[in-house]
Design an enzyme around this catalytic site. Structure first.
Site, PDB file in Angstrom:
ATOM      1  N   TRP A 154      -2.730  -2.716  -1.613  1.00  0.00           N
ATOM      2  CA  TRP A 154      -2.416  -4.149  -1.748  1.00  0.00           C
ATOM      3  C   TRP A 154      -3.247  -4.815  -0.658  1.00  0.00           C
ATOM      4  O   TRP A 154      -3.002  -4.609   0.530  1.00  0.00           O
ATOM      5  CB  TRP A 154      -0.923  -4.380  -1.533  1.00  0.00           C
ATOM      6  CG  TRP A 154      -0.507  -5.803  -1.775  1.00  0.00           C
ATOM      7  CD1 TRP A 154      -0.174  -6.353  -2.976  1.00  0.00           C
ATOM      8  CD2 TRP A 154      -0.382  -6.850  -0.805  1.00  0.00           C
ATOM      9  NE1 TRP A 154       0.149  -7.681  -2.805  1.00  0.00           N
ATOM     10  CE2 TRP A 154       0.030  -8.019  -1.482  1.00  0.00           C
ATOM     11  CE3 TRP A 154      -0.576  -6.920   0.575  1.00  0.00           C
ATOM     12  CZ2 TRP A 154       0.255  -9.229  -0.843  1.00  0.00           C
ATOM     13  CZ3 TRP A 154      -0.358  -8.129   1.218  1.00  0.00           C
ATOM     14  CH2 TRP A 154       0.053  -9.272   0.503  1.00  0.00           C
ATOM     15  N   ASN A 204      -1.491   2.270   5.581  1.00  0.00           N
ATOM     16  CA  ASN A 204      -0.605   1.193   5.111  1.00  0.00           C
ATOM     17  C   ASN A 204      -0.173   0.416   6.345  1.00  0.00           C
ATOM     18  O   ASN A 204       0.442   0.996   7.241  1.00  0.00           O
ATOM     19  CB  ASN A 204       0.607   1.831   4.393  1.00  0.00           C
ATOM     20  CG  ASN A 204       1.749   0.856   4.166  1.00  0.00           C
ATOM     21  OD1 ASN A 204       1.527  -0.344   4.031  1.00  0.00           O
ATOM     22  ND2 ASN A 204       2.963   1.371   4.124  1.00  0.00           N
ATOM     23  N   GLY A 205      -0.508  -0.871   6.403  1.00  0.00           N
ATOM     24  CA  GLY A 205      -0.134  -1.666   7.577  1.00  0.00           C
ATOM     25  C   GLY A 205      -1.288  -2.573   7.956  1.00  0.00           C
ATOM     26  O   GLY A 205      -2.225  -2.779   7.176  1.00  0.00           O
ATOM     27  N   GLU A 229       7.375 -15.243 -10.714  1.00  0.00           N
ATOM     28  CA  GLU A 229       6.669 -14.028 -10.284  1.00  0.00           C
ATOM     29  C   GLU A 229       6.162 -13.198 -11.448  1.00  0.00           C
ATOM     30  O   GLU A 229       5.139 -12.532 -11.320  1.00  0.00           O
ATOM     31  CB  GLU A 229       7.466 -13.198  -9.266  1.00  0.00           C
ATOM     32  CG  GLU A 229       8.663 -12.459  -9.739  1.00  0.00           C
ATOM     33  CD  GLU A 229       9.377 -11.696  -8.615  1.00  0.00           C
ATOM     34  OE1 GLU A 229       8.736 -11.250  -7.657  1.00  0.00           O
ATOM     35  OE2 GLU A 229      10.597 -11.540  -8.724  1.00  0.00           O
ATOM     36  N   LYS A 254      12.235 -15.380 -10.479  1.00  0.00           N
ATOM     37  CA  LYS A 254      11.934 -14.375 -11.517  1.00  0.00           C
ATOM     38  C   LYS A 254      10.858 -14.901 -12.451  1.00  0.00           C
ATOM     39  O   LYS A 254       9.890 -14.212 -12.747  1.00  0.00           O
ATOM     40  CB  LYS A 254      13.172 -14.040 -12.359  1.00  0.00           C
ATOM     41  CG  LYS A 254      14.254 -13.193 -11.731  1.00  0.00           C
ATOM     42  CD  LYS A 254      13.904 -11.745 -11.524  1.00  0.00           C
ATOM     43  CE  LYS A 254      13.237 -11.544 -10.194  1.00  0.00           C
ATOM     44  NZ  LYS A 254      14.048 -11.274  -9.044  1.00  0.00           N
ATOM     45  N   GLU A 272      17.050 -17.834  -7.857  1.00  0.00           N
ATOM     46  CA  GLU A 272      16.648 -16.502  -8.311  1.00  0.00           C
ATOM     47  C   GLU A 272      15.987 -16.585  -9.697  1.00  0.00           C
ATOM     48  O   GLU A 272      14.981 -15.919  -9.953  1.00  0.00           O
ATOM     49  CB  GLU A 272      17.883 -15.583  -8.316  1.00  0.00           C
ATOM     50  CG  GLU A 272      17.679 -14.182  -8.853  1.00  0.00           C
ATOM     51  CD  GLU A 272      16.658 -13.351  -8.100  1.00  0.00           C
ATOM     52  OE1 GLU A 272      16.142 -13.789  -7.049  1.00  0.00           O
ATOM     53  OE2 GLU A 272      16.340 -12.254  -8.593  1.00  0.00           O
ATOM     54  N   ARG A 290       3.833  -0.447  -4.851  1.00  0.00           N
ATOM     55  CA  ARG A 290       3.554  -0.953  -3.500  1.00  0.00           C
ATOM     56  C   ARG A 290       2.220  -1.698  -3.429  1.00  0.00           C
ATOM     57  O   ARG A 290       1.877  -2.257  -2.389  1.00  0.00           O
ATOM     58  CB  ARG A 290       3.533   0.209  -2.500  1.00  0.00           C
ATOM     59  CG  ARG A 290       4.832   0.970  -2.441  1.00  0.00           C
ATOM     60  CD  ARG A 290       4.700   2.134  -1.491  1.00  0.00           C
ATOM     61  NE  ARG A 290       4.618   1.684  -0.128  1.00  0.00           N
ATOM     62  CZ  ARG A 290       5.657   1.489   0.664  1.00  0.00           C
ATOM     63  NH1 ARG A 290       6.861   1.740   0.224  1.00  0.00           N
ATOM     64  NH2 ARG A 290       5.497   1.082   1.898  1.00  0.00           N
ATOM     65  N   LYS A 304       5.975  -4.530  -4.426  1.00  0.00           N
ATOM     66  CA  LYS A 304       7.437  -4.509  -4.358  1.00  0.00           C
ATOM     67  C   LYS A 304       7.952  -4.488  -2.929  1.00  0.00           C
ATOM     68  O   LYS A 304       8.907  -5.155  -2.580  1.00  0.00           O
ATOM     69  CB  LYS A 304       7.980  -3.308  -5.127  1.00  0.00           C
ATOM     70  CG  LYS A 304       9.508  -3.344  -5.179  1.00  0.00           C
ATOM     71  CD  LYS A 304      10.043  -2.666  -6.374  1.00  0.00           C
ATOM     72  CE  LYS A 304      11.543  -2.846  -6.471  1.00  0.00           C
ATOM     73  NZ  LYS A 304      11.918  -4.220  -6.869  1.00  0.00           N
ATOM     74  N   HIS A 354      17.291 -36.598  -6.211  1.00  0.00           N
ATOM     75  CA  HIS A 354      16.640 -36.989  -4.947  1.00  0.00           C
ATOM     76  C   HIS A 354      15.147 -36.648  -4.951  1.00  0.00           C
ATOM     77  O   HIS A 354      14.546 -36.541  -3.893  1.00  0.00           O
ATOM     78  CB  HIS A 354      17.348 -36.323  -3.769  1.00  0.00           C
ATOM     79  CG  HIS A 354      18.784 -36.736  -3.654  1.00  0.00           C
ATOM     80  ND1 HIS A 354      19.167 -37.973  -3.196  1.00  0.00           N
ATOM     81  CD2 HIS A 354      19.925 -36.084  -3.983  1.00  0.00           C
ATOM     82  CE1 HIS A 354      20.479 -38.072  -3.229  1.00  0.00           C
ATOM     83  NE2 HIS A 354      20.969 -36.932  -3.704  1.00  0.00           N
ATOM     84  N   CYS A 414       0.843  -1.180   0.000  1.00  0.00           N
ATOM     85  CA  CYS A 414       0.000   0.000   0.000  1.00  0.00           C
ATOM     86  C   CYS A 414       0.888   1.243   0.000  1.00  0.00           C
ATOM     87  O   CYS A 414       1.937   1.259   0.636  1.00  0.00           O
ATOM     88  CB  CYS A 414      -0.947   0.097   1.190  1.00  0.00           C
ATOM     89  SG  CYS A 414      -2.090  -1.267   1.324  1.00  0.00           S
TER      90      CYS A 414
HETATM   91  C1  AGP Z   1      11.995  -9.970  -5.979  1.00  0.00           C
HETATM   92  O1  AGP Z   1      11.853 -10.030  -7.342  1.00  0.00           O
HETATM   93  C2  AGP Z   1      10.805  -9.805  -5.179  1.00  0.00           C
HETATM   94  N1  AGP Z   1       9.835  -8.980  -5.709  1.00  0.00           N
HETATM   95  C3  AGP Z   1      10.920  -9.945  -3.680  1.00  0.00           C
HETATM   96  O2  AGP Z   1      11.290 -11.269  -3.452  1.00  0.00           O
HETATM   97  C4  AGP Z   1      11.852  -9.004  -2.902  1.00  0.00           C
HETATM   98  O3  AGP Z   1      13.177  -9.268  -3.229  1.00  0.00           O
HETATM   99  C5  AGP Z   1      11.609  -9.173  -1.395  1.00  0.00           C
HETATM  100  O4  AGP Z   1      10.299  -8.816  -1.110  1.00  0.00           O
HETATM  101  C6  AGP Z   1      12.583  -8.393  -0.536  1.00  0.00           C
HETATM  102  O5  AGP Z   1      12.484  -7.034  -0.759  1.00  0.00           O
HETATM  103  P1  AGP Z   1      13.560  -6.028  -0.182  1.00  0.00           P
HETATM  104  O6  AGP Z   1      14.844  -6.325  -0.869  1.00  0.00           O
HETATM  105  O7  AGP Z   1      13.047  -4.666  -0.513  1.00  0.00           O
HETATM  106  O8  AGP Z   1      13.674  -6.284   1.295  1.00  0.00           O
END
Ligand code: AGP
Length: 618
Positions: free
Chosen positions: A74, A100-101, A498, A495, A491, A27, A613, A514, A2
């Site tokens: 969000w 926000n929260g 997501e 990527k 990673e 956000r 984000k 395994h 948010c």
């Molecule tokens: C990465 O592509 C993500 N969107 C997410 O995993 C992100 O890295 C994570 O939320 C941590 O965010 P920060 O680095 O701002 O703490």
């Protein structure tokens, strides 16, 4: 999650709020809304979907004034509906709030207020808070009204009854000149303009109107008019504001000629890596140097163990740090998900150094891990991109990434810049211990070559685009790599899932047999990260195992390696490099592949479904 913006001043509030909300959309983008003091009444407009939809509605209804609050959501409590969108208005119609929260005890508050006749129209926790403010306002003496103190005190007193996290902005129809903001656990920044003030969840949303800012701290409330502001704690102790200059280049957060921020940020990596290194080497001593660690080399020599914490992509950077620091500095490293560490009560050795990594510096779990470590008396350091973020301010010391704003929800340049700083940290710690001067020289030279090498990988973008077209139809993917390539496999899988919603898993290549090997079939491609290094031959054997089971294979290897050309269906070459640089170089093809696959599938790359984000709720 948010984003909130609030404005009071000489300009049209709706324009400034909408402009800020567009910059905060990363956000959350489930719904957006604003409340404006317009023609002597509070006007609230809310829309599900993006800020653009709200913008069109604001233009259509021509609502405007000089004081207002806005929100991009969000969803936490309650579905994505207009009813649940912010701002929320108290049942007496006097107060509007953006939040926000998470208010954890909202059900108790709601129950208490319902018994007193307050009515509720949404499923949100926020509506409980706005009505609690209305309740306290009724109890405040009216002679406090003229200067807005009655309003201020009612917000302040309400927050004493709240458990959870909040960044809020509140307006009241009895006080058309006043705006109240407060924070606890969610960021809130006050921008000081010329005859105007603006509150926002991050600096990027206010930097075009205010060069001077005040970062509010937890449990602080600010009372704002267009010409004044006053900060106190929720228990009414006065707070002296610390005014700081904004370090934010607005042009850097524009899309320019790129289609998506993710694409722009992938291509900005050579520059981000340069910025991470700038001024941070001592050639005479063949080591790295960091200005803000606030820990002496002597103290660092006493460190027996390092604990790295982060979330998501930042956690993957922590895993790379583990490989690099253990290999080059010979210090044992542990890596924890911040969300697990904060509640695990893990026994830590007394000479442990705690390092958190966070692009935003606002991730609530990482912040909580940092606070828990500090509470236990450990020295804490942070690698962080956003200057002035909560984590940057609360860590004992740290290293800024200087990667520039990262707006795409999928982290790219922030990741490689974090890995670069971890490599530099491995060098610095190594040189404090057993790494020789000559090995230091080779290490520094290799790090300095990284931006150019990344550029050469980026030049293969059309090759990666062609590979992406071929693989965009698959619904399952494996990413496999050994040693420092394992975090890059994780990673790559993150990527891909997501932004293109393809099921993908990352594994150490040898772990495949395994269990995950059961997934191998012509319908499940595997991407192998196989640069020529110590375990190269072992990785080749793992690739053979997939080939024997008819799994399509994409491989990333280093130029001039002994990779058998007929082993992979598609091959991507990265420059041969020092082992500290390999994880950075190997990241580029997996980022580009995920990006082009998502584009090919028509996905909303910068705003993938369900994500935000900056994750500021637990
Ligand atoms: C990465 O592509 C993500 N969107 C997410 O995993 C992100 O890295 C994570 O939320 C941590 O965010 P920060 O680095 O701002 O703490």
């Amino acid at each position: 999650m948010c984003g909130i913006v609030a404005y009071t001043g000489k300009n049209a509030a709706s324009r400034i709020i909408l402009e800020g909300l567009k910059r905060l959309e990363y956000r959350g983008y489930d719904s957006a809304g604003l409340s404006i003091w317009n023609n002597n009444s509070l006007k609230t407009i809310k829309k599900t979907g993006r800020v653009d939809t709200l913008d069109r509605e604001v233009k259509r209804t021509q609502v405007d004034g000089h004081l207002g609050i806005g929100h991009t959501r969000w969803a936490t409590h309650g579905a994505v509906t207009e009813n649940n969108a912010h701002p929320h208005v108290s049942s007496d119609g006097k107060f509007a709030i953006v939040h926000n929260g998470v208010i954890e005890n909202y059900e108790q508050i709601k129950h208490f207020l319902e018994e007193k006749g307050y009515t509720f129209h949404s499923d949100t926790d926020t509506e409980a808070l706005v009505n609690l403010i209305a309740y306290h306002y009724q109890k405040e003496p009216e002679n406090n009204s003229s200067n807005g103190n009655r309003f201020f005190n009612s917000v302040r007193k309400s927050l004493n009854h709240v458990q959870g996290t909040y960044g809020i902005a509140v307006i009241c129809s009895d006080h058309p000149e006043d705006l109240i903001g407060a924070r606890h656990g969610s960021p809130l920044i006050l921008g000081l303009g010329d005859n105007e003030h603006i509150l926002a969840s991050d600096v990027g949303a206010l930097a075009m109107h205010a060069q001077n800012v005040v970062y509010l701290n937890d449990s602080e409330v600010v009372h704002i008019t267009r010409n004044s502001f006053n900060i106190a704690t929720i228990t009414d102790e006065s707070v002296e504001a610390i005014v700081q200059r904004v370090d934010w280049d607005i042009e850097e957060s524009e899309l320019g000629d790129y289609k998506h921020f993710m694409e722009k940020e992938i291509f900005e990596q050579p520059k981000a890596l340069e910025n991470a290194m700038r001024g941070r080497f001592s050639d005479d001593e063949s080591t790295a140097k960091f200005g803000g660690l606030n820990i002496t080399p002597q103290e660092l020599r006493q460190v027996d163990r390092i604990l790295f914490c982060g979330c998501g992509t930042a956690w993957h950077a922590c895993l790379v740090a583990e490989y690099l620091i253990e290999r080059f500095a010979r210090i044992p490293v542990e890596v924890e998900y911040a969300s697990e560490f904060r509640y695990r009560n893990a026994p830590l050795d007394k000479n442990t150094l705690v390092f958190v990594i966070s692009q935003s510096g606002e991730t609530i779990d990482t912040l909580a891990a940092l606070r828990e470590s500090k509470r236990k008396g450990f020295q804490t350091l942070a690698i962080n991109n956003v200057v002035g973020s909560t984590i940057a301010r609360e860590a004992d010391g740290g290293i800024y990434q200087h990667a520039g704003p990262e707006i795409g929800v999928a982290s790219t340049k922030a990741f490689t810049s974090q890995v670069m700083l971890c490599a530099m940290m491995a060098l610095y710690l190594g040189r404090l211990r057993d790494m020789s001067f000559n090995d230091g020289v080779k290490f520094v030279k290799a790090l300095k070559e990284a931006p150019k090498q990344v550029e050469t990988v980026l030049k293969q973008s059309s090759h990666l685009q062609a590979i992406a077209k071929k693989y965009a139809k698959y619904e399952d993917f494996l990413f496999l790599g050994r040693q420092s390539m394992f975090p890059i496999a994780l990673e790559g899988a993150l990527k891909l899932k997501e932004i293109s919603y393809i099921h993908a898993e990352g594994y150490p290549a040898a772990e495949m047999k395994h269990g995950p090997i059961a997934l191998i079939s012509p319908d499940c491609p595997s991407l192998f990260l196989a640069p020529q290094e110590e375990v190269f031959q072992k990785t080749l054997s793992n690739i053979q195992e997939v080939k024997a089971r008819k799994g399509p294979i994409i491989a990333v290897t280093s130029e001039g390696s002994d990779f058998p050309r007929d082993l992979a269906d598609d091959l991507i070459e990265i420059p041969s490099a020092h082992p500290a640089i390999q994880p950075i170089l190997a990241s580029i093809p997996v980022q580009l592949l995920s990006y082009y696959i998502a584009v090919e599938r028509g996905c909303d790359v910068d705003k993938p479904r369900n994500l935000a984000k900056s994750v500021t709720v637990e």
